[in-house]
Design a protein around this motif. Structure first.
Motif, mmCIF file in Angstrom:
data_model
loop_
_atom_site.group_PDB
_atom_site.id
_atom_site.type_symbol
_atom_site.label_atom_id
_atom_site.label_comp_id
_atom_site.label_asym_id
_atom_site.label_seq_id
_atom_site.Cartn_x
_atom_site.Cartn_y
_atom_site.Cartn_z
ATOM 1 N N GLY A 131 47.744 25.473 46.869
ATOM 2 C CA GLY A 131 46.284 25.273 47.165
ATOM 3 C C GLY A 131 45.632 26.188 48.301
ATOM 4 N N GLY A 132 46.220 27.247 48.468
ATOM 5 C CA GLY A 132 45.537 28.141 49.582
ATOM 6 C C GLY A 132 44.654 29.201 49.397
ATOM 7 N N LEU A 133 44.176 29.361 48.249
ATOM 8 C CA LEU A 133 43.452 30.726 47.970
ATOM 9 C C LEU A 133 41.974 30.254 48.040
ATOM 10 C CD1 LEU A 133 45.063 32.227 44.856
ATOM 11 C CD2 LEU A 133 45.079 33.201 47.157
ATOM 12 N N ASN A 134 41.251 31.476 48.418
ATOM 13 C CA ASN A 134 39.777 31.330 48.284
ATOM 14 C C ASN A 134 39.335 32.446 47.221
ATOM 15 O OD1 ASN A 134 39.164 29.697 51.293
ATOM 16 N ND2 ASN A 134 41.021 31.298 51.550
ATOM 17 N N SER A 135 38.234 32.360 46.663
ATOM 18 C CA SER A 135 37.951 32.993 45.568
ATOM 19 C C SER A 135 36.452 32.889 45.265
ATOM 20 C CB SER A 135 38.640 32.607 44.287
ATOM 21 O OG SER A 135 38.243 33.898 43.298
ATOM 22 N N THR A 136 35.811 33.889 44.732
ATOM 23 C CA THR A 136 34.467 34.015 43.930
ATOM 24 C C THR A 136 34.381 33.553 42.639
ATOM 25 O OG1 THR A 136 34.388 36.127 43.538
ATOM 26 C CG2 THR A 136 33.754 35.616 45.889
ATOM 27 N N THR A 137 33.080 33.257 42.164
ATOM 28 C CA THR A 137 33.311 32.907 40.526
ATOM 29 C C THR A 137 33.359 34.426 40.105
ATOM 30 O OG1 THR A 137 31.612 31.329 41.086
ATOM 31 C CG2 THR A 137 31.887 32.268 38.845
ATOM 32 N N GLU A 138 32.949 35.170 40.734
ATOM 33 C CA GLU A 138 33.071 36.795 39.830
ATOM 34 C C GLU A 138 34.373 37.444 39.949
ATOM 35 O OE1 GLU A 138 32.697 41.071 39.172
ATOM 36 O OE2 GLU A 138 33.611 39.834 40.679
ATOM 37 N N ASP A 139 35.251 36.818 40.840
ATOM 38 C CA ASP A 139 36.646 37.232 40.784
ATOM 39 C C ASP A 139 37.358 36.299 39.744
ATOM 40 O OD1 ASP A 139 37.044 39.192 42.522
ATOM 41 O OD2 ASP A 139 38.285 38.402 43.692
ATOM 42 N N TYR A 140 37.026 35.073 39.818
ATOM 43 C CA TYR A 140 37.747 34.036 39.139
ATOM 44 C C TYR A 140 37.482 34.225 37.478
ATOM 45 C CZ TYR A 140 41.363 30.459 38.964
ATOM 46 O OH TYR A 140 42.492 29.541 38.754
ATOM 47 N N VAL A 141 36.355 34.814 37.050
ATOM 48 C CA VAL A 141 36.227 35.307 35.928
ATOM 49 C C VAL A 141 36.982 36.030 35.288
ATOM 50 C CG1 VAL A 141 34.475 36.578 34.345
ATOM 51 C CG2 VAL A 141 33.568 34.622 35.888
ATOM 52 N N ARG A 142 37.560 36.974 36.066
ATOM 53 C CA ARG A 142 38.598 38.034 35.655
ATOM 54 C C ARG A 142 39.808 37.412 35.257
ATOM 55 N NH1 ARG A 142 37.093 43.333 38.059
ATOM 56 N NH2 ARG A 142 35.051 43.105 38.573
ATOM 57 N N PHE A 143 40.255 36.494 35.898
ATOM 58 C CA PHE A 143 41.573 35.670 35.858
ATOM 59 C C PHE A 143 41.316 34.928 34.359
ATOM 60 C CE2 PHE A 143 44.352 31.988 36.542
ATOM 61 C CZ PHE A 143 45.626 32.462 36.353
ATOM 62 N N ALA A 144 40.044 34.109 34.525
ATOM 63 C CA ALA A 144 40.062 33.275 33.237
ATOM 64 C C ALA A 144 39.963 34.051 31.884
ATOM 65 C CB ALA A 144 38.857 32.383 33.226
ATOM 66 N N GLN A 145 39.097 35.101 31.989
ATOM 67 C CA GLN A 145 38.929 36.044 30.844
ATOM 68 C C GLN A 145 40.110 36.530 30.446
ATOM 69 O OE1 GLN A 145 35.547 38.555 30.854
ATOM 70 N NE2 GLN A 145 36.277 39.772 29.197
ATOM 71 N N MET A 146 41.186 37.004 31.457
ATOM 72 C CA MET A 146 42.582 37.340 31.069
ATOM 73 C C MET A 146 43.200 36.553 30.285
ATOM 74 S SD MET A 146 45.832 36.861 32.288
ATOM 75 C CE MET A 146 45.901 36.221 33.690
ATOM 76 N N LEU A 147 43.065 35.475 30.646
ATOM 77 C CA LEU A 147 43.913 34.054 29.892
ATOM 78 C C LEU A 147 43.277 34.086 28.640
ATOM 79 C CD1 LEU A 147 44.166 31.706 33.019
ATOM 80 C CD2 LEU A 147 46.080 33.146 31.917
ATOM 81 N N LEU A 148 41.948 33.861 28.625
ATOM 82 C CA LEU A 148 41.306 33.864 27.121
ATOM 83 C C LEU A 148 41.908 34.881 26.220
ATOM 84 C CD1 LEU A 148 39.504 32.478 25.199
ATOM 85 C CD2 LEU A 148 37.581 33.711 26.287
ATOM 86 N N ASN A 149 41.817 36.354 26.911
ATOM 87 C CA ASN A 149 42.320 37.283 26.143
ATOM 88 C C ASN A 149 43.970 37.536 25.911
ATOM 89 O OD1 ASN A 149 41.181 39.473 24.515
ATOM 90 N ND2 ASN A 149 41.537 40.887 26.333
ATOM 91 N N ASN A 150 44.497 36.838 26.061
ATOM 92 C CA ASN A 150 46.013 36.686 25.855
ATOM 93 C C ASN A 150 46.751 37.420 26.719
ATOM 94 O OD1 ASN A 150 45.770 35.183 23.201
ATOM 95 N ND2 ASN A 150 44.975 36.848 22.056
ATOM 96 N N GLY A 151 46.312 37.547 27.757
ATOM 97 C CA GLY A 151 47.059 38.207 29.101
ATOM 98 C C GLY A 151 46.680 39.319 29.407
ATOM 99 N N GLU A 152 45.348 39.626 28.626
ATOM 100 C CA GLU A 152 44.915 41.202 29.247
ATOM 101 C C GLU A 152 43.372 41.261 29.464
ATOM 102 O OE1 GLU A 152 42.966 45.118 28.279
ATOM 103 O OE2 GLU A 152 42.788 43.229 27.023
ATOM 104 N N TYR A 153 43.008 42.257 30.485
ATOM 105 C CA TYR A 153 41.726 42.157 30.908
ATOM 106 C C TYR A 153 41.538 43.652 31.296
ATOM 107 C CZ TYR A 153 37.481 41.823 33.671
ATOM 108 O OH TYR A 153 36.320 41.965 34.350
#
Length: 409
Positions: A282-304
């Motif tokens: 539970g230690g991370l800090n992030s922005t919405t703009e950053d986390y979009v990249r992580f979420a979109q990578m997951l939606l796109n089967n591991g690639e962004y």
């Protein structure tokens, strides 16, 4: 810092229908909300509910985003970054994402599995020797006995390790042992915390039940040993740098302090003070703009954007149900509904069909949430900072998920 130009006024969003992100490197490319089946009246209703939570003094501000691989169709904000801060919340506001750290660390773990640095079947004691001689506690008597099962990396990923956390074991013998023996002020490293946990008994035999707790903190320590690197370096090399998540960190540089969101009720720790602990749980800090990249990578089967973080087969494995019929749900947050995989919640896309397809994601104790829905081809992110305060907020992460699904349906 990545810059985008957006309006936070609901009226402007309703008139324009979409907002164009101006910077080439932004993850937020606005498309029309109608691509998600969301109309202007639904947007107005969502914005009104978010604003009601601010006006009711439940939160200082919040942000809700819905996107897919084509772009972001909904980006609504309300309020400001803090009770004493007039700065409006936007996609560059920095939030303590707490347990939304866990999926990031889980993805890093599976990328290391792909590289042969560890296996999910490895015993935890291979990396943290304190876990080589485990005991199980009897909560009624306080007596302990040797564990019959070996704790594995998979048990850490699935919260079936037998590890708990003092906040979830208050008033019990084991909870008191956690409070007395496990450093919680950030003064110890992840490896030192793991060593302390390995000396304590487990609540149950590894693999036999689900229970939230320190599993992902220990997983972070395992990754450090397996990679020969600290967790921040592991995450930077394997996830943040390839995805361009340059605002996601364990501690926020002092020059960015003016962008940190703060709660109205209760205090959250000063995340600009660097401490030894790099909490995988539970230690991370992030922005919405950053986390979009992580979420979109997951939606796109591991690639962004050309950066492959996980192979498709690995991400599919991470979405398999791990609370099988032989695993107790006594402590599972959602009872008989949904399940858990290798690092993510699994929740039914259709509440009327609990055995149907699932979305996946997780939330943070400070009020944040992300959900990836491969069936309906979207992801959502909700950001707020809340620690205590009055109950009955007209908008929170649960309401956010509900209204998004209602709008899309």
């Amino acid at each position: 810092m990545k810059q985008i130009i957006q309006t936070t006024a609901a009226a402007a969003l309703l008139l324009a229908g979409s907002i164009t992100a101006m910077a080439d490197d932004s993850s937020i490319n606005m498309i029309d909300a109608s691509e998600f089946g969301i109309d202007s009246s639904e947007i107005a209703s969502i914005q009104s509910q978010m604003q009601a939570a601010v006006d009711g003094n439940h939160i200082a501000g919040a942000l809700l985003l819905v996107g897919n691989n084509r772009g972001v169709g909904l980006l609504e904000t309300a309020g400001t970054q803090g009770p004493d801060d007039a700065t409006p919340v936007d996609a560059q506001t920095i939030f303590r994402i707490y347990s939304m750290t866990k999926p990031v660390v889980s993805v890093a773990a599976m990328s290391m599995v792909e590289d042969g640095l560890l296996s999910i079947d490895d015993p935890v004691g291979k990396y943290i020797p304190a876990f080589s001689s485990l005991e199980i506690i009897d909560q009624e008597t306080g007596a302990t006995r040797p564990a019959q099962n070996e704790m594995t990396v998979a048990h850490l990923l699935t919260h079936k390790s037998g590890l708990v956390q003092s906040i979830f074991a208050m008033g019990t013998t084991l909870g008191g042992m956690y409070e007395a023996n496990v450093p919680s002020d950030g003064s110890a490293t992840a490896r030192e915390v793991a060593d302390s946990l390995g000396e304590l008994p487990l609540l149950f035999e590894p693999g036999t039940a689900w229970h939230y707790g320190h599993s992902t903190d220990v997983l972070g320590a395992v990754l450090e040993v397996a990679a020969g690197q600290t967790l921040d370096v592991i995450l930077n090399e394997r996830i943040f740098e390839p995805l361009g998540m340059d605002e996601t960190t364990f501690y926020v540089p002092a020059e960015k302090a003016s962008r940190i969101a703060e709660p109205v009720h209760g205090a959250m720790g000063d995340n600009t003070v660097v401490r030894p602990m790099l909490s995988g749980g539970g230690g991370l800090n992030s922005t919405t703009e950053d986390y979009v990249r992580f979420a979109q990578m997951l939606l796109n089967n591991g690639e962004y954007n050309g950066a492959r973080i996980l192979e498709e087969e690995t991400l599919a494995l991470m979405q398999e149900e791990r609370i099988t019929d032989d695993v107790s749900r006594e402590y599972f947050f959602y009872g008989d509904r949904g399940g858990w995989s290798l690092g993510f919640h699994l929740q039914p896309v259709d509440a009327a069909n609990p055995d149907g397809a699932s979305n996946f994601g997780w939330r943070g104790i400070g009020g944040t949430l992300f959900v990836v829905d491969p069936v309906n081809e979207f992801f959502m992110i909700y950001m707020e900072q809340k620690r205590g305060g009055p109950r009955g907020a007209p908008f929170d992460n649960n309401v956010a998920q509900r209204v998004v699904y209602e709008a899309i349906d």
